[in-house]
Design a protein around this motif. Sequence first.
Motif, PDB file in Angstrom:
ATOM      1  N   VAL A 112       0.844  -1.203   0.000  1.00  0.00           N
ATOM      2  CA  VAL A 112       0.000   0.000   0.000  1.00  0.00           C
ATOM      3  C   VAL A 112       0.875   1.248   0.000  1.00  0.00           C
ATOM      4  CG1 VAL A 112      -1.713   1.292   1.323  1.00  0.00           C
ATOM      5  CG2 VAL A 112      -1.909  -1.189   1.127  1.00  0.00           C
ATOM      6  N   MET A 113       1.965   1.222   0.754  1.00  0.00           N
ATOM      7  CA  MET A 113       2.874   2.373   0.777  1.00  0.00           C
ATOM      8  C   MET A 113       3.480   2.622  -0.599  1.00  0.00           C
ATOM      9  SD  MET A 113       4.876   1.794   4.409  1.00  0.00           S
ATOM     10  CE  MET A 113       6.136   3.006   3.985  1.00  0.00           C
ATOM     11  N   ARG A 114       3.846   1.567  -1.293  1.00  0.00           N
ATOM     12  CA  ARG A 114       4.468   1.752  -2.604  1.00  0.00           C
ATOM     13  C   ARG A 114       3.470   2.260  -3.634  1.00  0.00           C
ATOM     14  NH1 ARG A 114       8.278  -2.500  -6.049  1.00  0.00           N
ATOM     15  NH2 ARG A 114       8.965  -0.946  -7.550  1.00  0.00           N
ATOM     16  N   LEU A 115       2.202   1.874  -3.484  1.00  0.00           N
ATOM     17  CA  LEU A 115       1.185   2.350  -4.413  1.00  0.00           C
ATOM     18  C   LEU A 115       0.653   3.729  -4.040  1.00  0.00           C
ATOM     19  CD1 LEU A 115      -0.834  -0.963  -4.911  1.00  0.00           C
ATOM     20  CD2 LEU A 115       0.710   0.117  -6.540  1.00  0.00           C
ATOM     21  N   SER A 116       1.082   4.236  -2.878  1.00  0.00           N
ATOM     22  CA  SER A 116       0.624   5.544  -2.436  1.00  0.00           C
ATOM     23  C   SER A 116       1.202   6.653  -3.326  1.00  0.00           C
ATOM     24  CB  SER A 116       1.026   5.779  -0.974  1.00  0.00           C
ATOM     25  OG  SER A 116       0.743   7.099  -0.569  1.00  0.00           O
ATOM     26  N   LYS A 117       0.475   7.748  -3.412  1.00  0.00           N
ATOM     27  CA  LYS A 117       0.935   8.893  -4.189  1.00  0.00           C
ATOM     28  C   LYS A 117       1.931   9.752  -3.407  1.00  0.00           C
ATOM     29  CE  LYS A 117      -3.293   9.125  -6.939  1.00  0.00           C
ATOM     30  NZ  LYS A 117      -4.448   9.949  -7.361  1.00  0.00           N
ATOM     31  N   ASN A 118       2.135   9.391  -2.128  1.00  0.00           N
ATOM     32  CA  ASN A 118       3.111  10.104  -1.311  1.00  0.00           C
ATOM     33  C   ASN A 118       4.512   9.645  -1.721  1.00  0.00           C
ATOM     34  OD1 ASN A 118       4.842  11.018   0.760  1.00  0.00           O
ATOM     35  ND2 ASN A 118       3.176  10.996   2.240  1.00  0.00           N
ATOM     36  N   PRO A 119       5.367  10.517  -2.204  1.00  0.00           N
ATOM     37  CA  PRO A 119       6.695  10.089  -2.686  1.00  0.00           C
ATOM     38  C   PRO A 119       7.586   9.560  -1.568  1.00  0.00           C
ATOM     39  CG  PRO A 119       6.546  12.485  -2.668  1.00  0.00           C
ATOM     40  CD  PRO A 119       5.171  11.973  -2.377  1.00  0.00           C
ATOM     41  N   VAL A 120       7.392  10.034  -0.340  1.00  0.00           N
ATOM     42  CA  VAL A 120       8.240   9.587   0.772  1.00  0.00           C
ATOM     43  C   VAL A 120       7.930   8.134   1.117  1.00  0.00           C
ATOM     44  CG1 VAL A 120       8.869   9.967   3.179  1.00  0.00           C
ATOM     45  CG2 VAL A 120       8.455  11.929   1.673  1.00  0.00           C
ATOM     46  N   THR A 121       6.658   7.824   1.336  1.00  0.00           N
ATOM     47  CA  THR A 121       6.284   6.452   1.670  1.00  0.00           C
ATOM     48  C   THR A 121       6.604   5.495   0.510  1.00  0.00           C
ATOM     49  OG1 THR A 121       4.028   6.869   0.900  1.00  0.00           O
ATOM     50  CG2 THR A 121       4.488   7.200   3.244  1.00  0.00           C
ATOM     51  N   GLY A 122       6.421   5.963  -0.719  1.00  0.00           N
ATOM     52  CA  GLY A 122       6.753   5.139  -1.875  1.00  0.00           C
ATOM     53  C   GLY A 122       8.234   4.821  -1.943  1.00  0.00           C
ATOM     54  N   ALA A 123       9.076   5.817  -1.639  1.00  0.00           N
ATOM     55  CA  ALA A 123      10.531   5.616  -1.680  1.00  0.00           C
ATOM     56  C   ALA A 123      10.981   4.681  -0.560  1.00  0.00           C
ATOM     57  CB  ALA A 123      11.245   6.960  -1.574  1.00  0.00           C
ATOM     58  N   VAL A 124      10.399   4.844   0.637  1.00  0.00           N
ATOM     59  CA  VAL A 124      10.762   3.980   1.764  1.00  0.00           C
ATOM     60  C   VAL A 124      10.384   2.527   1.453  1.00  0.00           C
ATOM     61  CG1 VAL A 124      10.234   3.433   4.171  1.00  0.00           C
ATOM     62  CG2 VAL A 124      10.637   5.800   3.491  1.00  0.00           C
ATOM     63  N   ALA A 125       9.195   2.318   0.891  1.00  0.00           N
ATOM     64  CA  ALA A 125       8.768   0.966   0.533  1.00  0.00           C
ATOM     65  C   ALA A 125       9.688   0.364  -0.521  1.00  0.00           C
ATOM     66  CB  ALA A 125       7.321   0.988   0.034  1.00  0.00           C
ATOM     67  N   TRP A 126      10.077   1.165  -1.493  1.00  0.00           N
ATOM     68  CA  TRP A 126      10.970   0.662  -2.541  1.00  0.00           C
ATOM     69  C   TRP A 126      12.328   0.273  -1.967  1.00  0.00           C
ATOM     70  CZ3 TRP A 126      15.716   2.018  -4.513  1.00  0.00           C
ATOM     71  CH2 TRP A 126      16.070   1.401  -5.723  1.00  0.00           C
ATOM     72  N   LEU A 127      12.878   1.097  -1.050  1.00  0.00           N
ATOM     73  CA  LEU A 127      14.166   0.789  -0.430  1.00  0.00           C
ATOM     74  C   LEU A 127      14.098  -0.498   0.387  1.00  0.00           C
ATOM     75  CD1 LEU A 127      15.375   4.328   0.711  1.00  0.00           C
ATOM     76  CD2 LEU A 127      16.418   2.871  -1.040  1.00  0.00           C
TER      77      LEU A 127
END
Length: 327
Positions: A112-127
Motif C-alpha cells: 500500500v505504501m508503494r502504491l501511495s501517491k506520497n513520494p516519501v512512503t513510496g521511496a521507503v517501501a521501494w528501499l
Amino acid sequence: MTDKIRKVPDGDPSGPSLSKTSSGTPASLPAGTPYEAIKAIPVRHYGRWVSAVVVVALLAWLIYAFSQGNIIWDTVWGKLFDGTILSGLWSTIVISVASMALGLVLGVLFAVMRLSKNPVTGAVAWLYIWFFRGTPVYVQLLVWFNLSLIFEYINLGPIYKNETVDVMTPFMVALLGLGLNEGAYMAEIVRAGIQSVDEGQTEAAHALGMSQPKTMWRVVLPQAMRVIVPPTGNEFINMLKTSSLVSAVQYTELLRASSNIGNTAGAVMEMLFVASIWYLVLTSVFSVGQYYLERRFARGSTRNLPPTPWQRIKANLTTTKRSEVSA
C-alpha cells in the motif's frame, strides 16, 4: 463419378452406409435416410508407453540403489517419531507460521505504501523491498544474530531498554530474519494483486462515499485475493524449507534436531533422511490446504470450479472402467 449408395434391406438395423466419391469425400444421402453408427477407433500412443516404461525403470533402479546402500533403515523408521524430532518439527511449524504472518502484514503495509501517491512512503517501501530482496536470507540471519557486536543495548528511550544479547534470542533472530525477508516478497505479490483489480471498482466505492482505507479493505483486497493466494501459498511452502537455515543461529528446528541426533549417534545420513521425510509430509499437507484455499477464492471468477483430488480420482476410475467396457 460417384459410387451408388449401398441398399440395405428393410429391417436391417445397420441402415445404409455412406459411400464415397472418387475423390474420397462422402457422398450425400437422400433426405430422411438414417446414417450408420460410427465406430471410433482410439489412436494408439506408443510413445507414452515407451516413456512410461523408461520412467518406471529409472525409478526402480533408484530405489534399488538406495536399498543396497550402506543405510540403516531401521534407524530411519525408529527415529521418525522420536521426541526430539517431533519437538523440532513443531518448532519448524511455529517459526514458519509466525514468520509468514509477519511477512504478510509487512507485505500488505509496504505494498500500500508503494502504491501511495506520497513520494516519501513510496521511496521507503521501494528501499525496503530493494534491500531485503537483494541480500540472501542467510546473510540477514547472521546480521541479526551478531547485532550485539554493533549495538550493546537496544534503547528505545522510556519505552524499553535491554541488552541486545538478551533480546536477540534464537527465536527472535529467526523471526526477524525470515519475516522481514518474506515481507519484501509479499509486498510485490500484494501489489500485483491490488493492481489486478479494475480501477472502476475503486472509483465506484469512492462515489458511494467510502474512504480510501475502507475501499482498500472492503472492495479491493477481497477481489485481489484471487491473485494473491496462489503465490502466497507457494511462498509459505518455500518458507517451510527455508526455515532450515535458522539452524545456523542456534534455533533448534527440525534440521538442527536431526543433526544433533545424527552427530551423537553416528547416523548422519539416516537422520537427514528423517528430516527429509518430515519436510515432505509438511509440504504435502500444506499443499492440499493451499489447493482448497485457491479453490475457494476462485468462486465467482470461473464458471466451473476445478475438481477436488477426490473428484479427480473418481473421474479417472470412471474413465478406466469405460475404456475396459469399450475394449
